[in-house]
Design a protein around this motif. Sequence first.
Motif, mmCIF file in Angstrom:
data_model
loop_
_atom_site.group_PDB
_atom_site.id
_atom_site.type_symbol
_atom_site.label_atom_id
_atom_site.label_comp_id
_atom_site.label_asym_id
_atom_site.label_seq_id
_atom_site.Cartn_x
_atom_site.Cartn_y
_atom_site.Cartn_z
ATOM 1 N N SER A 90 0.839 -1.204 0.000
ATOM 2 C CA SER A 90 0.000 0.000 0.000
ATOM 3 C C SER A 90 0.872 1.252 0.000
ATOM 4 O O SER A 90 0.542 2.257 -0.650
ATOM 5 C CB SER A 90 -0.929 0.003 1.218
ATOM 6 O OG SER A 90 -1.880 -1.036 1.124
ATOM 7 N N TRP A 91 1.983 1.197 0.731
ATOM 8 C CA TRP A 91 2.920 2.332 0.737
ATOM 9 C C TRP A 91 3.489 2.550 -0.668
ATOM 10 O O TRP A 91 3.520 3.679 -1.157
ATOM 11 C CB TRP A 91 4.046 2.072 1.732
ATOM 12 C CG TRP A 91 5.031 3.201 1.840
ATOM 13 C CD1 TRP A 91 4.948 4.294 2.654
ATOM 14 C CD2 TRP A 91 6.254 3.349 1.092
ATOM 15 N NE1 TRP A 91 6.029 5.116 2.472
ATOM 16 C CE2 TRP A 91 6.846 4.563 1.524
ATOM 17 C CE3 TRP A 91 6.891 2.592 0.129
ATOM 18 C CZ2 TRP A 91 8.055 5.020 0.999
ATOM 19 C CZ3 TRP A 91 8.093 3.045 -0.402
ATOM 20 C CH2 TRP A 91 8.670 4.235 0.024
ATOM 21 N N PHE A 92 3.926 1.466 -1.314
ATOM 22 C CA PHE A 92 4.450 1.593 -2.675
ATOM 23 C C PHE A 92 3.376 2.110 -3.631
ATOM 24 O O PHE A 92 3.646 2.964 -4.479
ATOM 25 C CB PHE A 92 4.980 0.249 -3.187
ATOM 26 C CG PHE A 92 6.355 -0.078 -2.730
ATOM 27 C CD1 PHE A 92 7.442 0.656 -3.170
ATOM 28 C CD2 PHE A 92 6.583 -1.143 -1.867
ATOM 29 C CE1 PHE A 92 8.734 0.357 -2.751
ATOM 30 C CE2 PHE A 92 7.856 -1.452 -1.441
ATOM 31 C CZ PHE A 92 8.937 -0.697 -1.881
ATOM 32 N N PRO A 101 1.215 4.782 -16.384
ATOM 33 C CA PRO A 101 1.967 3.797 -17.172
ATOM 34 C C PRO A 101 1.952 4.153 -18.656
ATOM 35 O O PRO A 101 0.968 4.688 -19.180
ATOM 36 C CB PRO A 101 1.214 2.487 -16.908
ATOM 37 C CG PRO A 101 0.476 2.709 -15.627
ATOM 38 C CD PRO A 101 0.121 4.164 -15.613
ATOM 39 N N LYS A 102 3.048 3.864 -19.321
ATOM 40 C CA LYS A 102 3.143 4.096 -20.755
ATOM 41 C C LYS A 102 2.240 3.114 -21.511
ATOM 42 O O LYS A 102 1.922 2.041 -20.987
ATOM 43 C CB LYS A 102 4.595 3.905 -21.222
ATOM 44 C CG LYS A 102 5.586 4.893 -20.628
ATOM 45 C CD LYS A 102 7.000 4.524 -21.057
ATOM 46 C CE LYS A 102 8.034 5.455 -20.425
ATOM 47 N NZ LYS A 102 9.430 5.035 -20.752
ATOM 48 N N ASP A 170 11.519 0.623 -13.244
ATOM 49 C CA ASP A 170 10.578 0.441 -14.353
ATOM 50 C C ASP A 170 9.197 1.000 -14.013
ATOM 51 O O ASP A 170 8.528 1.597 -14.869
ATOM 52 C CB ASP A 170 10.467 -1.044 -14.716
ATOM 53 C CG ASP A 170 11.674 -1.560 -15.489
ATOM 54 O OD1 ASP A 170 12.523 -0.729 -15.884
ATOM 55 O OD2 ASP A 170 11.763 -2.780 -15.707
ATOM 56 N N ILE A 171 8.741 0.797 -12.790
ATOM 57 C CA ILE A 171 7.441 1.348 -12.388
ATOM 58 C C ILE A 171 7.507 2.872 -12.397
ATOM 59 O O ILE A 171 6.592 3.555 -12.886
ATOM 60 C CB ILE A 171 7.019 0.814 -11.011
ATOM 61 C CG1 ILE A 171 6.786 -0.699 -11.062
ATOM 62 C CG2 ILE A 171 5.744 1.521 -10.537
ATOM 63 C CD1 ILE A 171 6.513 -1.336 -9.697
ATOM 64 N N TYR A 177 3.815 -1.679 -14.281
ATOM 65 C CA TYR A 177 2.923 -1.158 -13.249
ATOM 66 C C TYR A 177 2.547 -2.282 -12.306
ATOM 67 O O TYR A 177 2.755 -3.462 -12.607
ATOM 68 C CB TYR A 177 1.676 -0.503 -13.861
ATOM 69 C CG TYR A 177 0.774 -1.424 -14.644
ATOM 70 C CD1 TYR A 177 -0.371 -1.980 -14.055
ATOM 71 C CD2 TYR A 177 1.030 -1.735 -15.985
ATOM 72 C CE1 TYR A 177 -1.223 -2.809 -14.771
ATOM 73 C CE2 TYR A 177 0.187 -2.562 -16.705
ATOM 74 C CZ TYR A 177 -0.939 -3.091 -16.098
ATOM 75 O OH TYR A 177 -1.773 -3.920 -16.798
ATOM 76 N N MET A 178 2.044 -1.903 -11.143
ATOM 77 C CA MET A 178 1.711 -2.879 -10.120
ATOM 78 C C MET A 178 0.240 -2.773 -9.751
ATOM 79 O O MET A 178 -0.385 -1.727 -9.897
ATOM 80 C CB MET A 178 2.572 -2.669 -8.864
ATOM 81 C CG MET A 178 2.352 -1.321 -8.183
ATOM 82 S SD MET A 178 3.244 -1.134 -6.615
ATOM 83 C CE MET A 178 2.258 -2.172 -5.528
#
Length: 201
Positions: A90-92, A101-102, A170-171, A177-178
Amino acid sequence: MNATFANNLFRQSIQDYHLTDNVDTPISNPYSPEDIAFLLYQKNWIDTVQWHLEDIIRSPSIHPDELVAVKRRIDQSNQDRTDTVEQIDSWFFGQFQAITPKPGARLNSETPAWLLDRMSILQLKIYHFREQVDRPSVSDEHRQKASQKLAVLLEQENDLAQCFDELLEDIHNGDRYMKVYRQMKMYNDPTLNPVLYTSQV
């Protein structure tokens, strides 16, 4: 936030635990609850206590009542571990919330926090294999085998650190993305575990 930062916190937690080396020692987290370091330290402390509970439960002389009590502690520890990983994710998620995101960005199956989970446990393996290498009462063969395994763990430490740092980069750049999926464990929930909810009828 990077792999070096996380691994240093994990090592600190492991060293602090081994000042007493007792599973009943209460955690004394030196970080502010508002700091991500607090969650990382807490995460590894949970892992470290559980590591030693797993040792205790395998004692051939353990009394059945104690075995059941330790098993229940391990179950609760697994729940605490999962809850803490989800707090870290959740912090991330909050850190990356403003990043778009691209087009063509790839979803990563493993979130940053679950990768940190592997890194935390790896630090425990490294610590305890170092103990085996340094044990004075073991044979040369035992020490050599432990050294070989330690070398593999140290290689894995570098590899996971690289993977973690690359994932965050990368993110941050929008290339990956996550998503945060809750684990939805059922065995501790009296409304979902059939053994628990049928016993209440």
